[in-house]
Motif scaffolding. Structure first.
Motif, PDB file in Angstrom:
ATOM      1  N   ARG A 157      -7.217 -10.284 -10.316  1.00 46.14           N
ATOM      2  CA  ARG A 157      -8.655 -10.056 -10.202  1.00 46.14           C
ATOM      3  C   ARG A 157      -8.941  -8.670  -9.641  1.00 46.14           C
ATOM      4  N   MET A 158      -8.233  -8.311  -8.563  1.00 46.79           N
ATOM      5  CA  MET A 158      -8.433  -6.999  -7.962  1.00 46.79           C
ATOM      6  C   MET A 158      -8.040  -5.889  -8.931  1.00 46.79           C
ATOM      7  N   VAL A 159      -6.902  -6.047  -9.574  1.00 47.80           N
ATOM      8  CA  VAL A 159      -6.432  -5.015 -10.503  1.00 47.80           C
ATOM      9  C   VAL A 159      -7.422  -4.830 -11.646  1.00 47.80           C
ATOM     10  N   ALA A 160      -7.919  -5.935 -12.196  1.00 47.10           N
ATOM     11  CA  ALA A 160      -8.841  -5.855 -13.332  1.00 47.10           C
ATOM     12  C   ALA A 160     -10.163  -5.197 -12.944  1.00 47.10           C
ATOM     13  N   LEU A 161     -10.695  -5.571 -11.793  1.00 48.78           N
ATOM     14  CA  LEU A 161     -11.976  -4.997 -11.366  1.00 48.78           C
ATOM     15  C   LEU A 161     -11.846  -3.514 -11.017  1.00 48.78           C
ATOM     16  N   ILE A 162     -10.737  -3.140 -10.407  1.00 52.87           N
ATOM     17  CA  ILE A 162     -10.550  -1.727 -10.074  1.00 52.87           C
ATOM     18  C   ILE A 162     -10.345  -0.902 -11.334  1.00 52.87           C
ATOM     19  N   LYS A 163      -9.734  -1.494 -12.346  1.00 52.04           N
ATOM     20  CA  LYS A 163      -9.611  -0.790 -13.626  1.00 52.04           C
ATOM     21  C   LYS A 163     -10.989  -0.529 -14.217  1.00 52.04           C
ATOM     22  N   VAL A 164     -11.887  -1.505 -14.095  1.00 48.25           N
ATOM     23  CA  VAL A 164     -13.271  -1.320 -14.548  1.00 48.25           C
ATOM     24  C   VAL A 164     -13.950  -0.233 -13.719  1.00 48.25           C
ATOM     25  N   ALA A 165     -13.681  -0.223 -12.401  1.00 54.35           N
ATOM     26  CA  ALA A 165     -14.282   0.780 -11.521  1.00 54.35           C
ATOM     27  C   ALA A 165     -13.863   2.186 -11.915  1.00 54.35           C
ATOM     28  N   GLU A 166     -12.612   2.337 -12.294  1.00 49.81           N
ATOM     29  CA  GLU A 166     -12.121   3.654 -12.706  1.00 49.81           C
ATOM     30  C   GLU A 166     -12.783   4.120 -14.002  1.00 49.81           C
ATOM     31  N   GLU A 167     -13.024   3.183 -14.880  1.00 51.29           N
ATOM     32  CA  GLU A 167     -13.627   3.542 -16.155  1.00 51.29           C
ATOM     33  C   GLU A 167     -15.115   3.834 -16.033  1.00 51.29           C
ATOM     34  N   LEU A 181       0.821  -1.205   0.000  1.00 52.94           N
ATOM     35  CA  LEU A 181       0.000   0.000   0.000  1.00 52.94           C
ATOM     36  C   LEU A 181       0.861   1.264   0.000  1.00 52.94           C
ATOM     37  N   THR A 182       2.014   1.203   0.638  1.00 47.59           N
ATOM     38  CA  THR A 182       2.932   2.344   0.607  1.00 47.59           C
ATOM     39  C   THR A 182       3.410   2.605  -0.817  1.00 47.59           C
ATOM     40  N   LYS A 183       3.721   1.532  -1.539  1.00 49.15           N
ATOM     41  CA  LYS A 183       4.118   1.675  -2.944  1.00 49.15           C
ATOM     42  C   LYS A 183       2.979   2.241  -3.779  1.00 49.15           C
ATOM     43  N   VAL A 184       1.766   1.765  -3.506  1.00 46.84           N
ATOM     44  CA  VAL A 184       0.596   2.238  -4.253  1.00 46.84           C
ATOM     45  C   VAL A 184       0.407   3.735  -4.056  1.00 46.84           C
ATOM     46  N   SER A 185       0.523   4.187  -2.815  1.00 42.81           N
ATOM     47  CA  SER A 185       0.368   5.619  -2.534  1.00 42.81           C
ATOM     48  C   SER A 185       1.411   6.442  -3.285  1.00 42.81           C
ATOM     49  N   ALA A 186       2.639   5.949  -3.313  1.00 44.77           N
ATOM     50  CA  ALA A 186       3.707   6.674  -4.009  1.00 44.77           C
ATOM     51  C   ALA A 186       3.431   6.743  -5.513  1.00 44.77           C
ATOM     52  N   LYS A 187       2.935   5.649  -6.094  1.00 41.00           N
ATOM     53  CA  LYS A 187       2.641   5.625  -7.527  1.00 41.00           C
ATOM     54  C   LYS A 187       1.483   6.564  -7.864  1.00 41.00           C
ATOM     55  N   ILE A 188       0.480   6.615  -6.988  1.00 41.14           N
ATOM     56  CA  ILE A 188      -0.654   7.519  -7.234  1.00 41.14           C
ATOM     57  C   ILE A 188      -0.198   8.974  -7.205  1.00 41.14           C
ATOM     58  N   LEU A 189       0.696   9.283  -6.284  1.00 40.35           N
ATOM     59  CA  LEU A 189       1.226  10.647  -6.209  1.00 40.35           C
ATOM     60  C   LEU A 189       2.046  10.999  -7.451  1.00 40.35           C
ATOM     61  N   GLU A 190       2.587   9.978  -8.101  1.00 43.16           N
ATOM     62  CA  GLU A 190       3.325  10.213  -9.341  1.00 43.16           C
ATOM     63  C   GLU A 190       2.405  10.420 -10.536  1.00 43.16           C
ATOM     64  N   GLY A 191       1.105  10.219 -10.318  1.00 44.12           N
ATOM     65  CA  GLY A 191       0.146  10.459 -11.385  1.00 44.12           C
ATOM     66  C   GLY A 191      -0.445   9.211 -12.011  1.00 44.12           C
ATOM     67  N   LYS A 192      -0.081   8.033 -11.506  1.00 38.49           N
ATOM     68  CA  LYS A 192      -0.614   6.804 -12.066  1.00 38.49           C
ATOM     69  C   LYS A 192      -1.985   6.500 -11.475  1.00 38.49           C
ATOM     70  N   SER A 193      -2.762   5.725 -12.198  1.00 40.09           N
ATOM     71  CA  SER A 193      -4.087   5.352 -11.715  1.00 40.09           C
ATOM     72  C   SER A 193      -3.977   4.312 -10.614  1.00 40.09           C
ATOM     73  N   SER A 249      -5.410   1.321 -10.429  1.00 45.31           N
ATOM     74  CA  SER A 249      -5.199  -0.025 -10.969  1.00 45.31           C
ATOM     75  C   SER A 249      -3.742  -0.220 -11.398  1.00 45.31           C
ATOM     76  N   GLU A 250      -3.145   0.792 -12.028  1.00 43.96           N
ATOM     77  CA  GLU A 250      -1.739   0.698 -12.420  1.00 43.96           C
ATOM     78  C   GLU A 250      -0.843   0.609 -11.190  1.00 43.96           C
ATOM     79  N   SER A 251      -1.184   1.357 -10.172  1.00 43.28           N
ATOM     80  CA  SER A 251      -0.381   1.346  -8.947  1.00 43.28           C
ATOM     81  C   SER A 251      -0.458  -0.004  -8.248  1.00 43.28           C
ATOM     82  N   LEU A 252      -1.648  -0.592  -8.211  1.00 45.18           N
ATOM     83  CA  LEU A 252      -1.812  -1.895  -7.563  1.00 45.18           C
ATOM     84  C   LEU A 252      -1.055  -2.996  -8.306  1.00 45.18           C
TER      85      LEU A 252
END
Length: 379
Positions: free
Chosen positions: A308-318, A282-294, A296-299
């Motif tokens: 499964r989680m990454v794919a569903l969250i990508k759908v959620a973002e869309e 989750l620490t890595k995810v937070s850092a990636k989001i601050l860099e501008g990534k979505s 799903s990309e961060s996860l």
């Protein structure tokens, strides 16, 4: 209805030194053999009763006073009286909760959201469900492990009994008749001698480890190594991962439902979780989001988050359905935890019995092989 954490940041920083030692992991709070004074079962009842009383039109102060009167233990009544007294002095309920070490930052921010949005009764309902699911996960884990542990302890006692008492009887017979022993018999006799000579030392060491457990289980290095080892254990690692994923998705579901930004939600859950593989992820995810990534990309950058989680969250973002997707993920992980806990119990019982049968069989074969030679000598 949106809620921003900016206004709470100074207080959070001010209280960091105090709360640092009180941050509580999910496993220590919800899945533990030694619960705290205000366990998660009591928290389930606490939030559920608050929801019911607030829904009935009773104000928060009177609700807590009424709940305190129904407590059987004096310590619990004093605890509720302290909450009521703080409210009478004008403190917000979330701040009162924050001042008590029995509660976590997650609970503070969730209740803070309820106060800001006027939905305290709904937040209390969700918190009741939150701890209800955690209690269910705890029960599933205990049910899955209790019987296998009983079988394992019994099996160890049986093997120790045979090595300590039965094998020496055969050993005396072999020594008196100068029987040439096969290698397997020599190995079993050596194991018996080790149990006889050092058995009490092993028992004392085990007792010392259990007694001193509370001293080193809180060390950072120990928790990191423990969590990494647990994840590598076949099947058990996947089960523990599913438990934490269920808790993570449930926490994010509640926060996103209250309009807390995803980044803030992840930061809050990161401070709660003491399971280092997920905490680091989750620490890595937070850092990636601050860099501008979505999200799903961060996860996808950390292996602890499955496809499964990454794919569903990508759908959620869309589709802008983040809350709904996290809720669905939480349901899926809860089902997975239930299934894995039942399967874990089902697999461990015959496996332990098989291992014990093999050990007892090896001991008996090792003892009876020289008996055949002894019989031929005597014949």
């Amino acid at each position: 209805m949106g809620f921003k954490l900016d206004s709470t940041t100074p207080k959070k920083a001010e209280n960091t030194a105090v709360k640092k030692g009180n941050e509580v992991s999910f496993l220590e709070r919800e899945i533990t053999w030694f619960g705290s004074g205000f366990s998660s079962k009591k928290k389930e009842d606490f939030y559920t009763e608050i929801h019911v009383l607030l829904k009935a039109g009773i104000n928060l102060k009177d609700a807590l006073a009424l709940m305190g009167e129904n407590q059987k233990k004096e310590k619990q009544r004093l605890f509720y009286n302290e909450l009521v007294d703080a409210l009478v002095l004008g403190e917000a309920f979330s701040e009162v909760i924050r001042s008590k070490q029995e509660f976590t930052e997650y609970e503070y921010y969730a209740l803070k959201i309820g106060e800001e949005t006027g939905t305290t009764h709904k937040i209390a309902e969700e918190m009741g469900k939150f701890f209800s699911r955690k209690n269910e996960q705890r029960r599933n884990l205990i049910n899955a492990l209790t019987y296998p542990i009983i079988i394992l302890v019994t099996a160890v006692l049986v093997v120790v009994f045979m090595l300590r008492l039965v094998v020496p009887m055969f050993q005396d017979i072999f020594r008196q008749n100068n029987v040439d022993l096969p290698d397997i018999t020599k190995f079993i006799i050596a194991a018996s001698d080790m149990i006889k000579d050092y058995g009490w030392w092993f028992l004392a060491l085990l007792t010392l480890v259990l007694v001193s457990r509370s001293l080193w289980t809180k060390k950072e290095w120990y928790k990191r190594k423990r969590d990494r080892i647990l994840l590598k254990i076949p099947y058990v690692g996947n089960f523990i991962r599913a438990v934490y994923m269920a808790q993570f998705t449930q926490a994010v579901t509640l926060l996103t439902a209250s309009k807390v930004p995803v980044l803030n939600s992840i930061d809050l859950v990161t401070r709660m979780i003491d399971f280092y593989p997920l905490k680091q992820g989750l620490t890595k995810v937070s850092a990636k989001i601050l860099e501008g990534k979505s999200l799903s990309e961060s996860l996808s950058t950390d292996a602890i988050f499955d496809h499964r989680m990454v794919a569903l969250i990508k759908v959620a973002e869309e589709t802008n359905q983040t809350e709904f997707i996290f809720e669905r993920l939480n349901q899926q992980y809860n089902i997975e935890v239930q299934q894995k806990s039942k399967l874990l119990s089902t697999l461990m019982e015959p496996l332990i019995i098989l291992v014990v049968g093999i050990l007892v069989g090896v001991i008996l074969v090792a003892m009876y092989l020289p008996m055949f030679k002894l019989g031929s000598i005597l014949g």
